[in-house]
Design an enzyme around this catalytic site. Sequence first.
Site, PDB file in Angstrom:
ATOM      1  NE  ARG A 279      -9.128  -2.683   0.298  1.00  0.00           N
ATOM      2  CZ  ARG A 279      -9.038  -3.863   0.773  1.00  0.00           C
ATOM      3  NH1 ARG A 279      -9.707  -4.687   0.583  1.00  0.00           N
ATOM      4  NH2 ARG A 279      -8.088  -3.946   1.723  1.00  0.00           N
ATOM      5  CB  THR A 280      -4.952   1.488  -2.921  1.00  0.00           C
ATOM      6  OG1 THR A 280      -5.928   1.940  -1.905  1.00  0.00           O
ATOM      7  CG2 THR A 280      -4.819   2.930  -3.778  1.00  0.00           C
TER       8      THR A 280
ATOM      9  CG  HIS B 100      -7.110   6.699   0.586  1.00  0.00           C
ATOM     10  ND1 HIS B 100      -6.895   6.788  -0.987  1.00  0.00           N
ATOM     11  CD2 HIS B 100      -7.307   5.420   0.949  1.00  0.00           C
ATOM     12  CE1 HIS B 100      -6.747   5.360  -1.404  1.00  0.00           C
ATOM     13  NE2 HIS B 100      -6.758   4.653  -0.047  1.00  0.00           N
TER      14      HIS B 100
ATOM     15  CE  LYS C 116      19.859   0.360  -1.074  1.00  0.00           C
ATOM     16  NZ  LYS C 116      20.267   0.227  -2.432  1.00  0.00           N
TER      17      LYS C 116
ATOM     18  NE  ARG D  30      -1.847   3.273   0.685  1.00  0.00           N
ATOM     19  CZ  ARG D  30      -2.965   2.610   0.945  1.00  0.00           C
ATOM     20  NH1 ARG D  30      -2.953   1.581   1.520  1.00  0.00           N
ATOM     21  NH2 ARG D  30      -4.402   2.998   0.554  1.00  0.00           N
TER      22      ARG D  30
HETATM   23  N1   CP Z   1      -9.074   1.281   0.938  1.00  0.00           N
HETATM   24  C1   CP Z   1      -7.876   1.052   0.876  1.00  0.00           C
HETATM   25  O1   CP Z   1      -7.006   2.030   0.865  1.00  0.00           O
HETATM   26  O2   CP Z   1      -7.535  -0.289   1.111  1.00  0.00           O
HETATM   27  P1   CP Z   1      -5.794  -0.754   0.936  1.00  0.00           P
HETATM   28  O3   CP Z   1      -5.292  -0.417   2.160  1.00  0.00           O
HETATM   29  O4   CP Z   1      -5.949  -2.362   0.913  1.00  0.00           O
HETATM   30  O5   CP Z   1      -5.277  -0.145  -0.245  1.00  0.00           O
END
Ligand code: CP
Length: 324
Positions: A72-73, A150, A101, A122
């Site tokens: 998603r993100t 998040h 590396k 992320r």
């Molecule tokens: N909600 C969310 O962070 O989903 P993903 O891990 O698929 O990005």
Amino acid sequence: MFFWGRVLQVRLRNWNRRYCIMRHLLSPLDFSTQELDALFELADDIEKDPARYAHVCAGKKLATCFYEPSTRTRLSFETAMLNLGGSVLGFSDAASSSASKGESVSDTTRVICCFADICAMRHPKEGAAFVAASHSSIPIINAGDGGHQHPTQTLTDLMTIHALKGRLGDFTIGLCGDLKFGRTVHSLINALVRYENVKFKFISPEELRVPDYIIEMLKDKNIPYEEVISLENCIPELDLLYMTRVQRERFFNEEDYVRLKDFYILDKAKMSLAKPDCLILHPLPRVNEISVEVDEDERAVYFKQVQYGVYVRMALILTLLELA
Ligand code: CP
């Protein structure tokens, strides 16, 4: 005249980038509630009139640096930038980047700044996005740092609640599942305490209780909360139920994960105990904690949530790039 004006504008922007404090999104608290209202208003306008925004980011590039898996993100950010007429580049796996590396987050960030205008990152380590931001000349968006925060999922959650409930406040919200490792839970609680009359019900097994630092924060602010184990007993009181999966990747041993993974399963029988207007949210991915039979219930809004995530990320990109 126009030429020199333009040169000056570009020089100023570069100077700003180098020497001014860059606006990032690292925590849900980086935006005031007034700024969030403006963001949701912009996202709402984008939803109503997407054509108006189709070229606003022409010539701009978004880097998605994902050291941890995501559906998603990452794709939501990429869709958001493409919808705005910009382009995307990046990596979706630490193994395919030079992190494998031994390159540090700060060095990678300096490199990304040479390629892109804005970056969503992320990382499995808490604080990684903060490190990136402190070495960056472009806006950094925390797309999830370990079990910590998040913030863009929180923007998505708030926008969904605002759009479908018509308010941010005056409700009882249950957060259910892995409240210890679930970063979306930590971010959402942090964001919701700024609104009036929000009551929290934390529904989890003992081992996955919400961290102490969050409980301390709620006590300090006199925010009402209750920690319970039974979903059945609690569900009739809720205006919103935020389900989460047990975060396998953050467990130290598989045995504990297997013991706890199916602790809660929201099914039709439990939904029959919920209020007729109780919304069911989930940041996704779902594993087993919501039975697929619940998907057809109109109170289940977790797939609508995904769509709101694109609009709000479009609004965020425009805001951080000062194009709104
Ligand atoms: N909600 C969310 O962070 O989903 P993903 O891990 O698929 O990005």
